[in-house]
Write an enzyme that holds these catalytic residues in place. Sequence first.
Site, PDB file in Angstrom:
ATOM      1  N   HIS A   1       3.179   6.913  -6.708  1.00  0.00           N
ATOM      2  CA  HIS A   1       2.421   8.109  -7.079  1.00  0.00           C
ATOM      3  C   HIS A   1       3.339   9.348  -6.979  1.00  0.00           C
ATOM      4  O   HIS A   1       3.301  10.231  -7.825  1.00  0.00           O
ATOM      5  CB  HIS A   1       1.225   8.244  -6.135  1.00  0.00           C
TER       6      HIS A   1
ATOM      7  N   HIS B   1       0.826  -1.208   0.000  1.00  0.00           N
ATOM      8  CA  HIS B   1       0.000   0.000   0.000  1.00  0.00           C
ATOM      9  C   HIS B   1       0.867   1.267   0.000  1.00  0.00           C
ATOM     10  O   HIS B   1       0.717   2.138  -0.855  1.00  0.00           O
ATOM     11  CB  HIS B   1      -0.920  -0.020   1.226  1.00  0.00           C
ATOM     12  N   GLU B   2       1.756   1.358   0.966  1.00  0.00           N
ATOM     13  CA  GLU B   2       2.575   2.570   1.077  1.00  0.00           C
ATOM     14  C   GLU B   2       3.471   2.727  -0.141  1.00  0.00           C
ATOM     15  O   GLU B   2       3.755   3.846  -0.586  1.00  0.00           O
ATOM     16  CB  GLU B   2       3.395   2.557   2.370  1.00  0.00           C
TER      17      GLU B   2
END
Length: 704
Positions: free
Chosen positions: A503, A496-497
């Site tokens: 991004h 997730h991180e």
Amino acid sequence: MKTRLALIAAACLATIACSDTSTDTPGRINPLLGEWDTPFGVPPFDKIASEDYLAAIRAGMEAQNREIEAIVTDAEAPTFKNTVEALELSGALLSRARRLFNAVNNAHSNDVLKDTGETIAPELAAHDDNILLNKELFERVLAVYENRNSLHLTDEQRRLLDERHKKFVRAGANLPDEAQDRLREINAELAELEQAFRNNVLSETNEYELLVTDEADLGDLPASLVALAAEEAKRRGHDCECWSFNTQRPSTEPFLQYSPNRELRKQLFNAYAMRGDNDNDADNKAIVSRSVQLRAEKAALMGYDNHAEFVLAENMAENPENVYGFLAEIWEPALRVARQERADLEAMMKADGIDDRLRGWDWRYYTEKVRLAKFDLDDDALRPYFEVNAVRDGVFALATELFGLQFERREDLPTWHPDQQVFEVKEADGSHLAILYMDFFARESKRGGAWMNALRPQSNVNGFVTPIITNNFNFPAPTADSPSLISLENAETLFHEFGHALHGMFSDVAYRSLSGTSTPRDFVEYPSQVMENWMRTPEVLGMFAKHYETGDPMPTEVVEKINASATFNQGFKTVELVAAAYLDMAYHTLETTEAVEPRAFESAAMADIGIIDEIIPRYRSGYFQHIFSSNYSSGYYSYIWSEVLDADTFMAFKEIDVLDKETAARFRKEILSKGGTRPGMELYYNFRGRKPSIEPLLEKRGLN
Ligand SMILES: [Zn+2]
């Protein structure tokens, strides 16, 4: 060396506080105010003292004030370049110091940093307000905005102008003086409350201890966690054969899963759930009540019915009705599935000879048993396949497969803690993309949870600035006997991180304020949650899940069970998540500024949605940091909103191949590289060719 000195001089020029910007050592220059001659311009953490931040942030504010002054006193008529872009480029020194301070204060705090945080929060809030409520500045921005259609701006420049203008309006630039003054007071008080809330949660979490003295009470707790608890007991000064547990999630969660001692589970569960609600010095109830009041007052000043309306006007979801409608679509099916899960668990408990109804502290324990019975999968057996560095290599391998990225460990770059790892991230052709820091382990100086920061966001105005990104976690640290073996859920968190990191790293925009994760709240969790989908796939598990001692790959039947268990316990998980989103919305759709009593308010809000007693919201009021000390108020729903986008996106891969490079390239181009340069729905449409569908989410969670 020359340029370095020149820059420091420029930064300090005409700064009254210039002489204060070095710490006590005579002749020492505050490194936060200079240029950094480090590789890639990474922060010189080895040279920065905790005391440096306060002076640097203050000097940064003064420097930006001078830059703003230059904009408003410019004799030339306002243009995009001399006003909007100049404003965007102002405050570089402050932005850098502030980003670094926030990152270090969250990941490795100490008394000096905590004091700095408390001192600086109201000053920064006032500084931000001073810019946004600067009449001459707003007039110049407004002049450019009114001419926007004749300026021949690029799409991104137009976006920057629209966003800047909106920011002024939303900060109260159009309000009469009196209302503006009140707004400043409210913002300053809210900033102080956020800091106090955070400190209270930290102190409540560190203060509590459950000391276990009977080994039998550990049950089947994984050996690595037993060792960790033993070390923690020693660290706390206990001279006995005993194990210490606390209310940090990585300590609480496994204890609740494994300890057969129902009374101890109850104690720890209650300690966890009551943080910030113990009527002591660290109680957060008054802070919650006051924060909610102030937000309602502010919303009214801004012409909105409530805080949620004010916040959501900026988001993809647009308004509270849309959020409530969306939550309801998930809530009913989730609650139905959770009731089924409860029946399974209660039957199991009865079979254990316990004549009581299931309670909150029983859920995880019997869930672990059901999981064993249904899937023969226990966390303990999985952990040896999830040594933290192996999982890290897995997510790196996935990024190589999808996007061609290469990762090179850099031992030579300074860090804020010896446990932190640093990587240079390169494109397939070997060109530099970004620097990535990873800080894996829980410690007292770190706040709970997992998060990403951009120490330096990507931008491209006067040359391309490459991003410097950090990922932070609270995984169990290695012990003398065992490396850090993390749970399946932790592994998912790592993916997730890393999604947030991508991004930030793939950002390819002009302006810092539209870069990377600078997107609306209900869009920002989407790229990170997408990455979680890959972790459980046989393709990706095959890349990294090897036994840390034997090197054997994870057996095929285990991989199959992991996939079969993907929808397991999703009633519980969805209910706790959606309940927290409802709690957030309940506080922030209040249309009065009367004080609330958080304990009663939360009970009533939960009764309203018909939650079952055995489940508490993922975060209760006393420690709901997302909404009371971070900027997710009226935004917690975003996690599940983003999941609609992520499930639908992963479906785009699955329709072809989970490792399809073309879809990955399109995902990078249309979503990951675009930051906040276009509205979320538009970006999504460009990637998927249609609006998002909720079906893949319900299917993924087994709620359909
Ligand atoms: Zn996230």
